[in-house]
Each structure stands twice: as structure tokens, then as C-alpha cells.
Design a protein around this motif. Structure first.
Motif, PDB file in Angstrom:
ATOM      1  N   THR A 421      11.307   8.732   5.125  1.00  0.00           N
ATOM      2  CA  THR A 421      10.276   9.765   5.111  1.00  0.00           C
ATOM      3  C   THR A 421       9.958  10.202   3.696  1.00  0.00           C
ATOM      4  O   THR A 421       8.784  10.314   3.301  1.00  0.00           O
ATOM      5  N   ALA A 422      10.994  10.444   2.892  1.00  0.00           N
ATOM      6  CA  ALA A 422      10.782  10.869   1.506  1.00  0.00           C
ATOM      7  C   ALA A 422      10.106   9.773   0.695  1.00  0.00           C
ATOM      8  O   ALA A 422       9.204  10.044  -0.112  1.00  0.00           O
ATOM      9  N   ALA A 423      10.532   8.524   0.899  1.00  0.00           N
ATOM     10  CA  ALA A 423       9.948   7.419   0.135  1.00  0.00           C
ATOM     11  C   ALA A 423       8.486   7.194   0.511  1.00  0.00           C
ATOM     12  O   ALA A 423       7.630   6.968  -0.365  1.00  0.00           O
ATOM     13  N   LEU A 424       8.174   7.255   1.798  1.00  0.00           N
ATOM     14  CA  LEU A 424       6.777   7.065   2.216  1.00  0.00           C
ATOM     15  C   LEU A 424       5.887   8.184   1.680  1.00  0.00           C
ATOM     16  O   LEU A 424       4.709   7.957   1.366  1.00  0.00           O
ATOM     17  N   ALA A 425       6.444   9.388   1.563  1.00  0.00           N
ATOM     18  CA  ALA A 425       5.660  10.489   1.012  1.00  0.00           C
ATOM     19  C   ALA A 425       5.363  10.273  -0.471  1.00  0.00           C
ATOM     20  O   ALA A 425       4.337  10.724  -0.980  1.00  0.00           O
ATOM     21  N   ALA A 426       6.258   9.564  -1.176  1.00  0.00           N
ATOM     22  CA  ALA A 426       6.076   9.311  -2.609  1.00  0.00           C
ATOM     23  C   ALA A 426       5.309   8.032  -2.893  1.00  0.00           C
ATOM     24  O   ALA A 426       4.895   7.803  -4.036  1.00  0.00           O
ATOM     25  N   ALA A 427       5.116   7.179  -1.890  1.00  0.00           N
ATOM     26  CA  ALA A 427       4.454   5.889  -2.101  1.00  0.00           C
ATOM     27  C   ALA A 427       3.006   6.077  -2.505  1.00  0.00           C
ATOM     28  O   ALA A 427       2.327   7.003  -2.064  1.00  0.00           O
ATOM     29  N   ARG A 428       2.515   5.169  -3.304  1.00  0.00           N
ATOM     30  CA  ARG A 428       1.116   5.216  -3.727  1.00  0.00           C
ATOM     31  C   ARG A 428       0.192   4.783  -2.607  1.00  0.00           C
ATOM     32  O   ARG A 428      -0.810   5.423  -2.336  1.00  0.00           O
ATOM     33  N   HIS A 429       0.533   3.660  -1.927  1.00  0.00           N
ATOM     34  CA  HIS A 429      -0.288   3.149  -0.834  1.00  0.00           C
ATOM     35  C   HIS A 429       0.589   2.639   0.301  1.00  0.00           C
ATOM     36  O   HIS A 429       1.708   2.176   0.070  1.00  0.00           O
ATOM     37  N   TRP A 430       0.077   2.743   1.527  1.00  0.00           N
ATOM     38  CA  TRP A 430       0.626   2.050   2.691  1.00  0.00           C
ATOM     39  C   TRP A 430      -0.328   0.890   2.983  1.00  0.00           C
ATOM     40  O   TRP A 430      -1.507   1.120   3.246  1.00  0.00           O
ATOM     41  N   ILE A 431       0.176  -0.328   2.971  1.00  0.00           N
ATOM     42  CA  ILE A 431      -0.671  -1.503   3.145  1.00  0.00           C
ATOM     43  C   ILE A 431      -0.419  -2.069   4.534  1.00  0.00           C
ATOM     44  O   ILE A 431       0.706  -2.463   4.867  1.00  0.00           O
ATOM     45  N   THR A 432      -1.449  -2.116   5.374  1.00  0.00           N
ATOM     46  CA  THR A 432      -1.256  -2.502   6.767  1.00  0.00           C
ATOM     47  C   THR A 432      -2.570  -2.911   7.405  1.00  0.00           C
ATOM     48  O   THR A 432      -3.635  -2.408   7.023  1.00  0.00           O
ATOM     49  N   PRO A 433      -2.540  -3.816   8.414  1.00  0.00           N
ATOM     50  CA  PRO A 433      -3.727  -4.076   9.231  1.00  0.00           C
ATOM     51  C   PRO A 433      -3.748  -3.216  10.494  1.00  0.00           C
ATOM     52  O   PRO A 433      -4.725  -3.231  11.236  1.00  0.00           O
ATOM     53  N   HIS A 434      -2.679  -2.471  10.749  1.00  0.00           N
ATOM     54  CA  HIS A 434      -2.491  -1.721  11.995  1.00  0.00           C
ATOM     55  C   HIS A 434      -3.232  -0.391  11.898  1.00  0.00           C
ATOM     56  O   HIS A 434      -2.889   0.471  11.079  1.00  0.00           O
TER      57      HIS A 434
END
Length: 584
Positions: A421-434
Motif C-alpha cells: 500500500t505504501a509503495a503503490l502510494a509512492a509510485a509514479r505510475h501504475w501500468i496496466t491494461p486492466h
């Protein structure tokens, strides 16, 4: 960190003989420190989790990158890597009341084997490359916190030279050099050190609960004097690139790179890598299937400066997986352990100059927990819902279907869920086709098109196909409820795992060799579906698809999307589809 305008060039170059003499003197001082400490040598302290019960009593922050000079980049990046390694050793340390904290007793010797690399070190008036260099930023921050909190300063050494803009200019610095130049602190109350690296800052916090009488009795450090300190010369500004210690002479890189850390193959992410990679980038993958012509890891590995593999981890994971049940908590826990091991292998090989990472989601929480993402930006190749969202959905499904034995059999350990959760909040982008996962990311989502398989001709028919195992999370309960009033037969794409009599009252059959042959439609009302490959096969073959929003195909032509967990909406969609003329 330094301004070239204030540092004039040296008149003579340092020599290797001078360097050897320095190391000889340092060895003598180390032996002297060992003898003087004797039986009272500071001990290595233990980590704890008391920070939540104690208030923050001091905070120090500082920028990680303080120079934009290309010649100095490798040393700046190396310094940040050294701070990561030292932060891993210090973060969470509990110091009991009256116990002495020693910087070197707890950080340990700065060797390459322990994850340290060349960084900026102030030595004999010059800022030079040195393994473990740059840790003075951490000792400075600890000393600053100690002054704020009123700790007893048992031992502290000021730098003999100053860098413009550094802590030395204001007398709040504490230099360290293994192991005889140390920083030692003590307090008559228990306290804890917490060290973290954000994308651009070093952050040190002390937690404790001193009372007023304790604070008044502490011995303060001697205040800084007004004596001017000689300015240090930096390799980036001295102009003497022929010096044997200069970064260019040592062959250190002068530009940042991106590292791609991938695991299970996904064609959409492979297309993204092929489009976005640069010539100097590093690729980390379990096995280069294109090179060895075996295995499922078909990532595009050409065009990278370095390709790093972990074949032994692949063998171990294959061995373990073959002995696990197809479903259940034991399988999931074992796979998490394998993910952690792979993340650790990749982390140890990451170059310090990799200032941006692109990471497969299953590796993300472990890299966050280890501190490998500190001082870096990163994107995430999303392969599933975030753990907390996945568990929320499964809990909703379990509440709707408490009779199902498969909806509550596994939840990830809370530290892993919290780390992701903490890492996803700090990520620049989420890359996905979903589309469902992308909706959770908002503006940070990079939504790619699904990669359809090669179209193939299949014979039309009247069969309704459920292309999954009979599991509650795949929507089997909703499908059963929707089919009962329609009197429609169903072709099953997998084993029945919810009970042998699950489909009682509904005519079912097993899928033939070509599971799409004779299909009128494919239906998957799943609660959870991250990789809807069979639905994409049906779309490519021109067969209508009914799927829940959880399947993430809302932008794909030929797919009718219905709300997740809604058997009535599913029944209406099925009735409308069955009312249409049969497909030829």
C-alpha cells in the motif's frame, strides 16, 4: 554540494604513495581504538517496534542529491546507495535507557559484500570516491537530532574541512570513519532511531519519552566555535581529472539508468518495455527465455546494456510449485516466499546509478520493506489488484456467500499488505491494461490496450461456456443463480472446486480439446479476474463475451460488461444474448 566558483584548483596531484600512507595511519588508529574500547566495546543493538508508542522528539531532513554536475553523478548515486545500506542497519534500533549508541557498532564495516559502493568521502581536504562514502550525511543528521532531543553526546568529531552549504558550516556536523572516528550517544530514557529515504530526502527521526527532569540533566555538546574551517576541494570542481581518484579516472558512469525488474510474463507489459527501454538500461528477469529457448519468461531482452538472470531461483520455484496444492493458503504463502527471494536477488545486483525502476507488482512490497526504493522513482507493472483491495473484494464475496469454503482461505500477512500500500502510494505510475485496476490509480494510471491473440476460425454453436474452474471468486455462484430460471446448459472450463454437487439441476459438460468449438457465448461473472486471457481468445475468435467489471475489459469491443456480484444483471444479459440468432 559544492560551488566550483569557491574552490580553486589544487597545485599538485595527490599520489598513490600518499594514499598508502593514509591507510597505514588509519590501521594504527583502528588498532588503538580496538585496544582502548577493550571490554567496554559498544554492542550491536536490537530492532523493535515501539515507535508508535513514543512521540517524535527530533527530526532531521536533508536532500539526497546536492549536485547536478555529470562528473559527480556516480558519487552522488553511490552515496545514496550507501545511505540505503546504512539505513537498513539503523532503522528501528531500540536504545535502552543508559545504553550507549555507537554509529559503527551498528552500521558495521562498509564493504561491497554488504551492499556499499563508491560514494563521496571527505579525505585530506578532498571529496573523493570511497566505498561507503557519504555516510557523514547520516551521522550529521543523527547528531542534529541528538542536539534537538538533548541527548548526551559521548563522542563526536567535526570535519576538518567544510563544504559550502553543509552542516560543517553551522557546527552541526559529525564526521565518521571506520572505526576510530565514531558518533556515540546516550540518554537516561529508552529511545528509537528511524531512518528512511524518500525519493529525494534522507529523513532521520528519534522517538522517545523524556521527562523534564531527564532533559535538564543531560550533558549538551560543546557549541560550535566561530573559527573558520578550510574549504574542502571536490573532484567535481578541482579540475584535475588526471588524478587517480577522480571519478572519470575510475571509470564510474556519469548518467542515470533505468532498471526493469520483471517476473511473470504479460504481453501488454512486454510491449510497454519494448517501447520505453533505453540503450543503457538494465533488465532483471528470472530467465531469459529468448536466449535459452525455454521457459515462460518471454520478455524482450535485446537492446539492454545488461541482462541479469536468476536461474537457480527459477528452479527452486518450479520445484516448490509442483508440490503445492492448486488452491489455498499454503500455496499462496509459499509463492510469497519465492517472490521475496527473487526480489532480494534482484536488489543485490541493482546498480547504484539506477535512479528509476520499473517493477513487477509481486516484487514491490519486498523491495519497499528492504529500503531499495529509497532515493529512487519507480513505476509498477500491475498484475493484480492491490492486496488491500483484493482482500476487500474477497471479504465482500465471502459476506455474500458465507457457505463457500474458498473465499476466505487466504489473506496476505499484514506487513506485506501495508508495504505494498505504501509503495503503490509512492509510485509514479501504475501500468496496466486492466480497466478496474487503472480506475484505482486515477491520474497515475497508464492504461495500455489488451493484446489480442491471433484470430482463429471456430465453429459456431449454441453452447454457453464458463471458461474457469468452479470457484466462488470466478462468479460460479452468480452464474448458477442466473442460469436456474433460464434452463440453459453449461460447458465447464475447469474442475469443480466448490463441491461435487455444485451444479445440481443444471446440465453441464466438460470442454472438448478446442474449448471454443461450438460456443455461442463465453461468460465470466468473476469477483476477481486479473488475467482474462480466455476471454480475449473468445473476442479474437468473434465470440460474444459477458464479463463482470472485475475482469477489466470495459474498453474491449465484443464484451458486455455487467456489475460484479449481480446475478440479476447477469440473467438479463444472458437472456438478451440467447434471444439473438445463433452464430454461424
Amino acid at each position: 554540494m559544492s560551488d566550483p566558483a569557491v574552490l580553486p584548483p589544487r597545485e599538485t596531484l595527490p599520489t598513490r604513495v600518499q594514499a598508502l600512507a593514509f591507510h597505514g595511519k588509519a590501521a594504527v588508529f583502528r588498532a588503538r581504538r580496538f585496544w582502548l574500547d577493550g571490554a567496554h566495546r559498544p554492542r550491536r543493538l536490537e530492532r523493535g517496534n515501539s515507535a508508535g508508542q513514543r512521540p517524535v522528539i527530533a527530526t532531521a531532513r536533508g536532500p539526497l542529491y546536492a549536485s547536478g554536475n555529470a562528473a559527480e553523478f556516480a558519487l552522488q548515486a553511490g552515496k545514496v546507495q550507501n545511505l540505503r545500506a546504512a539505513a537498513r542497519a539503523l532503522h528501528g534500533l531500540e536504545i535502552p535507557s543508559g545504553e550507549m549508541f555507537s554509529f559503527w557498532a551498528n552500521v558495521g564495516r562498509t564493504t561491497r559484500r554488504r551492499g556499499f559502493t563508491e560514494g563521496r568521502e571527505l579525505r585530506e581536504g578532498c571529496v573523493i570516491p570511497s566505498v561507503g562514502g557519504g555516510l557523514c550525511q547520516l551521522s550529521n543528521a543523527l547528531y542534529d537530532c541528538a542536539l534537538q532531543a538533548g541527548l548526551e553526546i559521548v563522542e563526536r568529531h567535526a570535519h576538518s574541512r567544510r563544504l559550502p552549504g553543509s552542516s560543517a558550516e553551522v557546527g552541526r556536523d559529525a564526521t565518521v570513519f571506520w572505526n576510530y572516528v565514531d558518533l556515540r550517544l546516550r540518554a537516561p530514557f529508552p529511545w528509537q532511531i528511524r531512518v528512511t529515504l524518500s525519493q529525494d530526502e534522507l529523513i532521520v527521526r528519534l522517538h522517545g519519552r523524556p521527562d523534564s527532569s531527564t532533559r535538564s540533566g543531560l550533558r549538551k555538546a560543546v557549541p560550535p566555535t566561530d573559527e573558520p574551517r578550510t574549504a574542502a576541494e571536490s573532484c567535481e570542481s578541482c579540475g584535475m581529472i588526471s588524478c587517480f581518484r577522480h571519478p572519470s579516472a575510475a571509470g564510474l558512469p556519469q548518467s542515470a539508468v533505468t532498471a526493469w525488474l520483471v517476473d511473470a510474463f504479460q504481453p501488454e507489459h512486454a510491449a510497454w518495455i519494448a517501447k520505453e527501454r533505453q540503450a543503457g538500461d538494465h533488465l532483471f528477469l528470472p530467465l531469459d527465455s529468448r536466449r535459452w529457448r525455454l521457459g515462460p519468461y518471454r520478455w524482450p531482452s535485446d537492446g539492454f546494456a545488461r541482462v541479469h538472470e536468476a536461474p537457480l531461483a527459477v528452479l527452486e520455484r518450479s520445484w516448490v510449485s509442483r508440490r503445492l496444492a492448486a488452491q489455498g493458503a499454503a500455496r499462496q504463502k509459499a509463492l510469497l516466499r519465492m517472490d521475496e527471494k527473487l526480489a532480494s536477488l534482484f536488489e543485490r545486483r541493482l546498480p547504484a546509478t539506477a535512479t528509476h525502476l520499473v517493477i513487477s507488482q509481486n516484487l514491490l512490497p519486498f523491495l519497499w520493506q528492504s529500503g531499495a526504493l529509497g532515493g529512487r522513482t519507480f513505476d509498477v507493472l500491475m498484475t493484480r489488484l492491490p492486496i488491500t483491495e483484493l482482500q476487500r473484494v474477497l471479504d465482500l464475496a465471502a459476506a455474500a456467500h458465507p457457505e463457500s469454503p474458498t473465499l476466505a482461505d487466504f489473506r496476505a500477512p499484514s506487513p506485506i499488505a501495508a508495504a505494498e500500500t505504501a509503495a503503490l502510494a509512492a509510485a509514479r505510475h501504475w501500468i496496466t491494461p486492466h480497466t478496474g485496476i487503472a480506475a484505482l490509480a486515477g491520474e497515475r494510471a497508464v492504461l495500455m490496450p489488451w493484446q489480442l491473440p491471433t484470430p482463429r476460425q471456430v465453429r459456431g454453436g449454441t453452447k454457453l461456456v464458463f471458461p474457469a474452474s468452479t470457484l466462488a471468486r470466478k462468479g460460479a455462484l452468480e452464474l448458477r443463480a442466473a442460469l436456474q430460471p433460464l434452463g440453459v446448459s453449461l460447458q465447464l472450463g475447469g474442475p469443480v472446486l466448490e463441491g461435487a454437487d455444485f451444479w445440481e439441476g443444471i446440465t453441464t459438460s466438460r470442454a472438448p480439446g478446442d474449448w471454443l468449438d461450438g460456443a455461442a457465448a463465453v461468460v465470466l461473472p468473476a469477483w476477481v479476474e486479473h488475467q482474462p486471457r480466455r476471454l480475449l481468445q473468445a473476442v479474437a475468435a468473434g465470440i460474444p463475451v459477458i464479463a463482470s467489471a472485475a475482469c477489466g475489459l470495459a474498453n474491449v469491443p465484443g464484451v458486455t460488461t455487467i456489475p460484479t456480484g449481480d446475478p440479476e444483471a447477469l440473467r438479463v444479459a444472458l437472456a438478451d444474448l440467447l434471444a439473438q440468432p445463433p452464430r454461424a
